[in-house]
Write an enzyme that holds these catalytic residues in place. Structure first.
Site, short mmCIF file in Angstrom:
data_model
loop_
_atom_site.label_atom_id
_atom_site.label_comp_id
_atom_site.label_asym_id
_atom_site.label_seq_id
_atom_site.Cartn_x
_atom_site.Cartn_y
_atom_site.Cartn_z
N GLY A 84 -0.55 -2.95 6.22
CA GLY A 84 -1.61 -3.89 6.56
C GLY A 84 -2.19 -3.61 7.93
N THR B 189 0.89 -1.14 0.00
CA THR B 189 0.00 0.00 0.00
C THR B 189 0.93 1.19 0.00
OG1 THR B 189 -1.73 -1.23 1.17
CG2 THR B 189 -1.74 1.14 1.51
N1 GLY Z 1 -5.48 -3.49 1.61
C1 GLY Z 1 -5.00 -3.06 2.86
C2 GLY Z 1 -5.99 -2.24 3.61
O1 GLY Z 1 -6.80 -1.57 2.99
O2 GLY Z 1 -5.97 -2.26 4.81
#
Ligand code: GLY
Length: 573
Positions: free
Chosen positions: A476, A384
């Protein structure tokens, strides 16, 4: 403004500079380091996970754009420069603050489940999760939200046309970026992530393996898709020929997207979660992020037990017990507020924190399995991206965006250049069973058509009479604790550099272990916490990639800093 000399562990990566230099772009990325400072009015700051994205933001500011135009430019540039982390095939959260009326808004561009999605779509005939079904290929992809957000933010909050703010990203996609040692390492991990699609391999591994360092990766299809978006707005992505390419690619490979799903996608403007901790006002992410609610809960608990006055090990013990309870509540109650009632007011109420604290003993860790709740939880994926922007007028953006795990679903619909997310894995694939890469939740986060999957992304503003901070990170399920620790560090006087470089600890209810990065706790503290009953686990790898900006009102010192653990770029100009 020249960056201050990097400290040990914050060296510029020569390979990264090679990437930039070879791209032939002349917007002073080579001036961009890990930390930059300036004092006095009239400066802007950007911290992002890639120097080319930071440069894209400054390019747009120099053309008269504000922080929101710059946010559009940085977001789109990250789609190109950091393809493993986020992009227009995914979603994100944009926390915006307008200086003119001091208002803040949260633009929710989270992906949605396709209309044909069903609660049990990733289960086999025995009701067990099919391995990697929610992680690999087009069936793992939610309907992207980022393209809609870029148009919305440019039109409603920006000063420049979308076309102008997307130009740097389109140029990066056309001219290409050379492979670095870092990007080569990530590409080498690709075969482990399932079966990347032929169009993905054509772009990133044309000879069947990760290209050599220095090889140019050009993205002409992505440039065309971005250009469609730039000239036609969101309609150029969600409807018409580009949408047909996306849907055909998905359906030909076994996915379930429809033209209606794309046409129906809407961003949602939400009120941020706001609360005070002492003198500090915190503005942060509401559901479908789990982050803001958890932050409010933890800070309420810390405030009620005078955390700031405590010494270790009591201090860390209380912090862990508060986090444990907030993550338990996340697992039980949080989901898309448009589909399930999420009791935000109750969970974030100071009296509720008193109730949670009633079970906290200061002489003993509470085993997580004695707290009622879903049974198991593991860290979410970490790929991310976060960036922070402050313009010279005081407009701010804290943006966390994602395609979920490394290179998302690994699926590129032919002819689009768009890497689709695998965000469907952030739903609870099956109640009571951990999905392949995520948290176990109650039915509140179960799959339903059109529903947004729960997220940990927590873009956050902190403000007090002392100044302000803009922060966030990937990581995460650790995102929330990382933002929490960054906020506590700022409250203790740290600036952006201190916030991003802080060694981190993490607990998330289940697994019932207190994990920590090297250097986060000395041996005496580790022994004292073990004595209290905590199970400690030192991580072999660093976590997160925080990008923060701080401003001190007293002397106007503005600091932008990128996490020393990764290859980001920060500048103040
Ligand atoms: N895909 C990671 C989150 O949105 O927490």
């Amino acid at each position: 403004m020249k960056p201050i000399p990097p400290r040990a562990g914050q060296v510029l990566l020569p390979a990264l500079l090679l990437w930039i230099a070879a791209a032939g772009v002349a917007h002073a990325e080579d001036e961009i380091g890990k930390v930059a400072r300036a004092t006095g009015p009239g400066h802007a700051a950007i911290a992002s996970a890639h120097p080319a994205a930071t440069a894209a933001g400054f390019e747009i500011l120099a053309q008269g754009g504000n922080a929101f135009d710059a946010a559009v430019a940085v977001s789109a540039a990250l789609s190109v420069a950091e393809p493993h982390s986020s992009g227009i095939g995914g979603g994100g959260f944009f926390l915006l603050h307008q200086a003119a009326d001091k208002s803040s808004v949260f633009v929710d561009a989270r992906e949605t489940a396709p209309g044909a999605a069903t609660r049990d779509m990733y289960l086999d005939e025995n009701g067990e999760p099919v391995r990697r079904a929610s992680l690999s290929g087009p069936l793992a992809a939610g309907i992207p939200g980022l393209p809609a957000a870029l148009e919305h933010i440019a039109n409603k909050y920006g000063r420049l046309p979308l076309e102008q703010s997307l130009a740097p990203a389109i140029r990066l996609a056309r001219e290409g970026l050379p492979v670095t040692e870092g990007s080569q390492r990530l590409l080498r991990a690709v075969p482990r992530m399932g079966s990347p699609s032929p169009a993905f391999l054509e772009i990133f591994m044309p000879d069947g393996e990760a290209p050599p360092v220095g090889a140019l990766i050009r993205r002409p299809d992505l440039a065309d898709t971005l250009e469609n978006l730039s000239t036609q707005g969101a309609a150029g992505f969600y409807t018409g020929p580009r949408a047909e390419l996306l849907v055909k690619g998905v359906r030909d490979a076994g996915g379930i997207w429809s033209m209606e799903d794309l046409a129906a996608y809407r961003i949602i403007e939400r009120q941020p979660v706001r609360f005070r901790y002492g003198e500090v006002e915190v503005t942060t992410a509401p559901p479908p992020s789990a982050g803001g609610v958890a932050l409010a809960q933890v800070f309420n608990m810390l405030g009620h037990r005078s955390y700031a006055q405590l010494e270790d090990p009591a201090r860390t013990h209380l912090l862990v017990e508060a986090i444990r309870r907030a993550y338990r509540d996340r697992a039980e109650y949080l989901g898309d507020p448009d589909f399930v009632p999420v009791p935000v007011e109750r969970l974030t109420h100071p009296w509720y924190a008193d109730g949670l604290l009633a079970s906290v003993r200061m002489d003993r860790a509470t085993p997580s399995d004695t707290l009622p709740g879903p049974v198991s939880q593991r860290p979410l994926g970490t790929d991310t991206s976060h960036f922070s922007v402050l313009d010279k007028d005081g407009n701010r953006a804290a943006v966390t965006q994602t395609i979920n795990t490394l290179f998302g679903s690994g699926f590129v619909p032919p002819g689009t250049g768009v890497i689709l997310n695998n965000e469907m894995d952030d739903f609870s694939v099956k109640r009571g069973t951990p999905n392949a890469f995520g948290l176990v939740h109650s039915h509140a986060n179960g799959i339903e058509p059109g529903k947004r999957m729960l997220s940990s992304m927590t873009p956050t503003f902190l403000e007090s009479e002392r100044g302000l901070a803009i922060l966030g990170t990937p990581g995460g399920s650790r995102i929330v604790t990382m933002v929490l620790l960054g906020a506590l560090a700022w409250m203790d006087g740290a600036d952006a550099e201190g916030i991003v470089s802080l060694p981190r600890v993490h607990h998330q209810y289940i697994p019932d272990s207190l994990s920590f990065e090297a250097g986060a706790m000395d041996e005496d503290l580790q022994a004292a916490l073990a004595e209290l009953g905590h199970t400690l686990r030192e991580s072999s790898r660093p976590w997160g990639n925080m990008q923060a900006i701080t401003l001190e009102y007293a002397d106007g010192t503005l600091t932008a800093a990128s996490d020393p653990r990764r290859n980001g770029g920060s500048d103040v100009r």
